[in-house]
Write a protein that holds these residues in place. Structure first.
Motif, mmCIF file in Angstrom:
data_model
loop_
_atom_site.group_PDB
_atom_site.id
_atom_site.type_symbol
_atom_site.label_atom_id
_atom_site.label_comp_id
_atom_site.label_asym_id
_atom_site.label_seq_id
_atom_site.Cartn_x
_atom_site.Cartn_y
_atom_site.Cartn_z
ATOM 1 N N THR A 109 0.839 -1.203 0.000
ATOM 2 C CA THR A 109 0.000 0.000 0.000
ATOM 3 C C THR A 109 0.870 1.248 0.000
ATOM 4 O O THR A 109 0.536 2.251 -0.646
ATOM 5 N N GLN A 148 -8.756 0.120 -1.055
ATOM 6 C CA GLN A 148 -9.039 -1.206 -0.507
ATOM 7 C C GLN A 148 -10.461 -1.281 0.047
ATOM 8 O O GLN A 148 -11.158 -2.249 -0.146
ATOM 9 N N ASP A 202 -5.756 -1.338 -4.879
ATOM 10 C CA ASP A 202 -5.241 -1.856 -3.613
ATOM 11 C C ASP A 202 -6.115 -3.006 -3.108
ATOM 12 O O ASP A 202 -7.197 -2.783 -2.573
ATOM 13 N N GLU A 203 -5.658 -4.210 -3.311
ATOM 14 C CA GLU A 203 -6.377 -5.428 -2.900
ATOM 15 C C GLU A 203 -7.872 -5.316 -3.167
ATOM 16 O O GLU A 203 -8.686 -5.519 -2.268
HETATM 17 MG MG LIG Z 1 -2.247 -2.783 2.256
#
Ligand SMILES: [Mg+2]
Ligand SMILES: Nc1ncnc2c1ncn2[C@@H]1O[C@H](COP(=O)(O)OP(=O)(O)O)[C@@H](O)[C@H]1O
Lengths: 370, 267
Positions: A47, A86, A162-163
């Motif tokens: 991140t 995320q 992000d994920e």
């Molecule tokens: Mg992360």
């Protein structure tokens, strides 16, 4: 368009207070129009890299270039980069249309243009007709699409993710993997995708950066990284492996498990201590006398597509095998593997040294053949 | 089942005890007898008298103006104060600031009133409209801060990141993300400030002067002079007004919160 790197990190370090650096002297380049994945365990700095590219944090030292321009002093709102966060970070007080239109309204585009672009973006992510929905009325998967639409509507050169799939259930996740990959190809822009899921990384990426402890351990195509992990960490993190201690007798001859085997690796010092990786699926079960190694079956697990069999050899070394054949616990069996299945790793080798050695002995190999 | 019944009875008794005096007072505002006992006949005379009392009407107007002005101003100040506290990254500084804020809320009105009186005298501000307005703003700001801050803290910082990522500058982040997000808190703070100002007695009593008066102070002095059912009529009207405010506040808050709560539940 020039073919220079769209993103370049030059010796970037990020440190908070007196803590050990979160990113340590990281350098890399990313090319236009490719799908990159940052892969690593939680807390390794994935991140942080995204936030550095987006401009949401500043590096402690080092330089960041986007499209050839130094952007260390360019704030996030002036960068041609958009992020899918995320937790999606959708604005709860705005409906789907207004969420997607957010960036365009700030750019003060004309009403008609905004309407058209938002509609197009929503069509891109298969959400046409959802314009007037509130965010809380959308499911997890739909929210994620809204977040993607909100980012791509600004036509960024780089999309940071992000994920984005980690909150979805398995089936939806697999579907979205295909969709994201296809979306990247349709848009033709650079995707920087973050995940801690190695299968996801292998399935989606043009190139994977494997991170650990704020350092890039290895970068390469999925097959490169899977077939030739540089060290124990990468071998363990990407797929399952049997990692054994061994000794390199000479080029293309290695000793482990008390025997010598021909292999395809070289460029080591004579009698250097090394680590050997053999993937569980490269091991073939044979009658004991036909195998290169003899082992005793200790346990067997059914894993759906294959059996995972755990065996021990005479030295007490554990061997994991993936096979569709069923065996009986307590059986003596043989294991057969091709020379290509043996991957030899030098202990403590860095990525540059690894690449240099690979190149050297490949050239040598070509010379020998010729 | 039995437990439920008991608690219902308990609640009922509590509410009766709390509301009985008010309803008693309201009941006798319609008494033609002029006394708080022995109801003679239904009359609206007291209300009529009330509406002919221009002095009292002016005081009502004063009270409302002070309440509206002070709550609007303190809402603005309080919102920015809350945002400022929220922006403070260092934890101990944040809790220090918050403690300063809370001390003002819990300290007795008498002390606040007396200290304001001293300050106005020293600074040389004439007691009257300005002094009352200033002190009402002063005790309302901390209330607004305390109502707005939780909303800010509940807001995920990734919303700010997302806004920045989409090109928003500081000003747009404030107007397009932060303020809309905390609107329920702002409304709550505003209404709290409004009610605190409307029914404040102690602070106002200290800092008012030169013929300027608000309702609570006026009622107090009327009551001291002897009971007239005028006061009952006035109190009844005030009570109804408060009820309307509370209901209005309730509708705004539930409508807004409905959204936020729904979102939170999904996470
Ligand atoms: Mg992360
Ligand atoms: N604002 C911060 N202050 C201090 N440490 C931080 C901060 N943000 C992240 N870190 C630390 O940096 C490390 C890497 O974080 P991150 O990049 O979020 O990891 P991940 O790979 O899981 O995304 C973590 O150990 C985290 O604790």
């Amino acid at each position: 368009m020039s073919n220079q790197a769209i993103i370049r990190f030059e010796k970037v370090t990020k440190q908070y207070d007196e803590d050990p650096p979160v990113l340590n002297d990281v350098s890399f380049e990313m090319e236009r129009g490719r799908f990159y994945t940052l892969l690593g365990p939680s807390g390794c700095g994935k991140t942080t890299i995204l936030r550095l590219i987006a401009g949401l944090i500043e590096p402690t030292s080092g330089k960041i270039y986007i499209d050839g321009k130094l952007v260390n002093d360019v704030p996030a709102n002036k960068r041609q980069v958009n992020t899918v966060f995320q937790d999606y970070a959708l604005f709860p007080h705005l409906n789907v249309f207004e969420n997607v239109a957010f960036g365009l309204r700030i750019k003060k585009l004309k009403k008609e243009e905004i309407k058209q672009k938002v509609r197009e973006a929503l069509r891109f992510v298969n959400l046409e007709g959802y314009e007037n929905r509130e965010i809380k009325e959308m499911s997890g998967g739909q929210r994620q699409r809204v977040a993607i639409a909100r980012a791509i509507v600004n036509e960024p050169e780089v999309l940071l993710l992000d994920e984005p799939l980690s909150a979805l259930d398995l089936k939806l996740r697999t579907e979205m993997q295909y969709e994201l990959r296809e979306l990247q190809q349709r848009l033709g822009i650079t995707f920087v995708f973050v995940t801690h899921d190695q299968e996801e990384a292998l399935a989606m990426s043009d190139e994977i950066f494997v991170l650990n402890n704020g350092v890039i351990q290895q970068r390469g195509t999925p097959t490169d990284i899977y077939d030739e992990p540089i060290n124990r960490f990468v071998a363990n993190f990407i797929g399952e492996s049997n990692i054994l201690k061994g000794r390199m007798i000479q080029d293309y001859l290695v000793e482990f498990a008390g025997k010598q085997f021909t292999c395809v690796d070289g460029g080591f010092n004579p009698n250097e201590t090394v680590e050997i990786v053999i993937r569980p699926e490269d091991l073939e079960i044979t009658p004991p006398e036909k195998g290169k190694i003899q082992v005793k079956v200790d346990s067997q697990l059914f894993r759906g597509v294959h059996y995972e069999i755990c065996c021990y050899d005479q030295q007490g070394t554990e061997w994991i095998i993936h096979t569709t054949k069923k065996v009986n616990v307590g059986d003596d069996i043989g294991l057969y593997f091709e020379p290509e299945a043996i991957h030899v790793m030098r202990i403590g080798e860095t990525e540059e040294e690894f690449d240099a050695r690979l190149e050297a002995y490949h050239e040598q190999g070509v010379a020998n053949e010729g | 089942m039995k437990k439920m019944k008991l608690s219902t009875i308990y609640l009922f008794i509590v509410f009766v005890i709390l509301y009985a005096p008010i309803f008693y007072l309201m009941f006798f505002s319609f008494n033609s007898g002029g006394k708080m006992y022995h109801f003679e006949q239904f009359t609206l005379d007291w209300y009529r008298e009330l509406f002919h009392d221009t002095r009292l009407l002016i005081i009502v107007l004063n009270t409302v103006i002070i309440a509206l002005l002070s709550s609007v101003i303190s809402t603005i100040l309080g919102v920015f104060g809350a945002i400022a506290i929220w922006y403070v990254r260092k934890n101990y500084q944040k809790s220090l600031l918050l403690s300063f804020n809370n001390v003002l809320i819990v300290s007795p009105d008498v002390i606040i009133g007396a200290s304001f009186l001293i300050m106005f005298t020293v600074v040389g501000i004439k007691l009257g409209f300005t002094s009352v307005l200033l002190s009402h703003i002063a005790f309302s700001v901390p209330i607004v801060v305390i109502m707005v801050l939780p909303k800010l803290q509940e807001m995920s910082s990734s919303l700010i990141d997302a806004a920045q990522d989409l090109g928003a500058g500081r000003r747009e982040i404030l107007t397009k993300v932060i303020l809309p997000y905390i609107t329920p808190g702002i409304f709550a703070g505003f209404f709290m400030a409004l009610t605190y100002s409307l029914d404040d007695f102690a602070v106002t009593f200290f800092v008012t002067g030169n013929g300027f008066s608000t309702l609570s102070v006026e009622i107090y002095s009327l009551a001291r002079r002897g009971i007239s059912l005028n006061i009952n009529a006035l109190s009844t009207l005030l009570f109804l007004f408060t009820i309307i405010l509370v209901i209005g506040y309730y509708f705004i808050v539930t409508k807004r919160n409905g959204r936020a709560v729904g979102l939170g539940a999904r996470k």
